[in-house]
Enzyme design. Structure first.
Site, PDB file in Angstrom:
ATOM      1  N   CYS A   1       0.803  -1.222   0.000  1.00  0.00           N
ATOM      2  CA  CYS A   1       0.000   0.000   0.000  1.00  0.00           C
ATOM      3  C   CYS A   1       0.837   1.275   0.000  1.00  0.00           C
ATOM      4  O   CYS A   1       0.319   2.355  -0.300  1.00  0.00           O
ATOM      5  CB  CYS A   1      -0.953  -0.004   1.192  1.00  0.00           C
ATOM      6  SG  CYS A   1      -1.967  -1.491   1.302  1.00  0.00           S
TER       7      CYS A   1
ATOM      8  N   ASN B   1     -10.225  -0.434   0.340  1.00  0.00           N
ATOM      9  CA  ASN B   1      -8.760  -0.360   0.335  1.00  0.00           C
ATOM     10  C   ASN B   1      -8.265  -0.913  -0.997  1.00  0.00           C
ATOM     11  O   ASN B   1      -8.341  -2.113  -1.255  1.00  0.00           O
ATOM     12  CB  ASN B   1      -8.214  -1.183   1.505  1.00  0.00           C
ATOM     13  CG  ASN B   1      -6.697  -1.170   1.581  1.00  0.00           C
ATOM     14  OD1 ASN B   1      -6.006  -0.748   0.655  1.00  0.00           O
ATOM     15  ND2 ASN B   1      -6.156  -1.651   2.688  1.00  0.00           N
TER      16      ASN B   1
ATOM     17  N   HIS C   1      -3.534   7.008   2.743  1.00  0.00           N
ATOM     18  CA  HIS C   1      -3.922   5.707   2.197  1.00  0.00           C
ATOM     19  C   HIS C   1      -5.293   5.339   2.753  1.00  0.00           C
ATOM     20  O   HIS C   1      -5.531   5.434   3.963  1.00  0.00           O
ATOM     21  CB  HIS C   1      -2.878   4.656   2.592  1.00  0.00           C
ATOM     22  CG  HIS C   1      -3.308   3.251   2.339  1.00  0.00           C
ATOM     23  ND1 HIS C   1      -3.915   2.855   1.163  1.00  0.00           N
ATOM     24  CD2 HIS C   1      -3.240   2.141   3.120  1.00  0.00           C
ATOM     25  CE1 HIS C   1      -4.195   1.570   1.233  1.00  0.00           C
ATOM     26  NE2 HIS C   1      -3.797   1.109   2.400  1.00  0.00           N
TER      27      HIS C   1
END
Length: 310
Positions: A112, A265, A235
């Site tokens: 990520c 996500n 994020h």
């Protein structure tokens, strides 16, 4: 002159999977997912669309926005942990799809935080006059590595792609500071073993601490303060982690990007997807100081302070 962003683009699959739909598949509920993560729905790519296909659409849009032809791109960096296959890289596949015949091509694997790693890598090549234009893409098809019977992970992830074209920008614009980091001892908390495996408690603790600290450190490196920050793009993993970073910067809610509710996500794609959303909505203006910060498997993290504009 600093390296900065001169073009943006993104792609999100058409199929929307809501929490209600997941209630039918597993022992979970819309309320449980929303209160713990902030996620209401996510986008899932079709079986015939792979990672490189989504990367291509986002990249083409970024090139069009920059007014750059594929032949002008010197380097392609693709941040992903869900490539079409082990090799060739998604970056090489993207080079072919675009017709970027002059471009070197490389995948970046930092989960990520991958988009931050890729942007900082691009910065080095641009500011040393090695390359003029670098295409940076964050893209994931996480749906193909999610165990759809595991309610602790299946509810979290979505598919998508975001891309930027980077080059030199005018004085005072572009990347003004950055931080990259890793702690391999935490790799056991988030990894792929056919499917995504996560120790949610440990990852949450790490992320809450690291996101806030990284935000402060990139400001210090740039000689700036919290009061200088105009917008935060964290994020999009979990609304509670994002809120902790926002509170550390003492920003009002309307100055933080929140797309996790719509897209879940999307790992390396989440920051560029959110960036495009905020720019297109007019919430990021020329001259704004943006903090982009992410964390992920590795464990890895990265943060960038960027002055928006060409």
């Amino acid at each position: 002159m600093n390296a900065g962003i001169i073009g943006i683009g993104r792609y999100l699959p058409e199929r929307i999977v809501t929490n209600k739909e997941l209630e039918q598949r597993m022992d979970t509920s819309d309320e449980w997912i929303r209160t713990r993560t902030g996620i209401e729905e996510r986008r899932i790519a079709s079986d015939d669309m792979d990672t490189s296909d989504m990367a291509y659409i986002a990249a083409k849009r970024a090139l069009d926005d920059a007014g750059i032809s594929p032949e002008q791109i010197d380097f392609i960096l693709v941040a992903t942990v869900t490539p079409d296959r082990a090799f060739p890289s998604v970056a090489c596949m993207l080079q072919e799809k675009l017709g970027a015949v002059r471009a070197a091509a490389l995948d970046v694997s930092a989960a990520c935080a991958g988009f931050m790693y890729a942007m900082v890598t691009a910065k080095q090549f641009i500011e040393t006059d090695t390359y003029k234009y670098v295409l940076v893409v964050g893209v994931e098809k996480l749906s193909k590595i999610v165990d759809w019977t595991d309610r602790n992970t299946a509810v979290l992830f979505g598919d998508g792609a975001g891309a930027v074209v980077m080059g030199k920008v005018s004085e005072g614009r572009g990347i003004v500071s950055f931080e990259l980091g890793a702690d391999g001892t935490g790799g056991k908390y988030l990894y792929e073993d056919d499917y995504v495996v996560m120790n949610g408690r440990e990852v949450f603790k790490f992320a809450v601490r690291q996101m806030g600290e990284s935000c402060i450190r990139v400001l210090e490196k740039a000689g700036l303060t919290k009061a200088d920050v105009d917008f935060l793009i964290p994020h999009q993993a979990n609304i509670r982690i994002m809120e902790a970073a926002r509170e550390r910067l003492e920003l009002p809610v309307d100055r933080m990007s929140i797309t996790v509710n719509k897209y879940g996500n999307t790992s390396a794609a989440s920051i560029p997807i959110s960036l495009v959303e905020e720019v297109e909505a007019g919430r990021i203006q020329d001259g704004d100081l943006i903090i982009m910060v992410g964390f992920g498997g590795g464990l890895t993290w990265g943060a960038i302070a960027l002055r928006w504009g060409k």
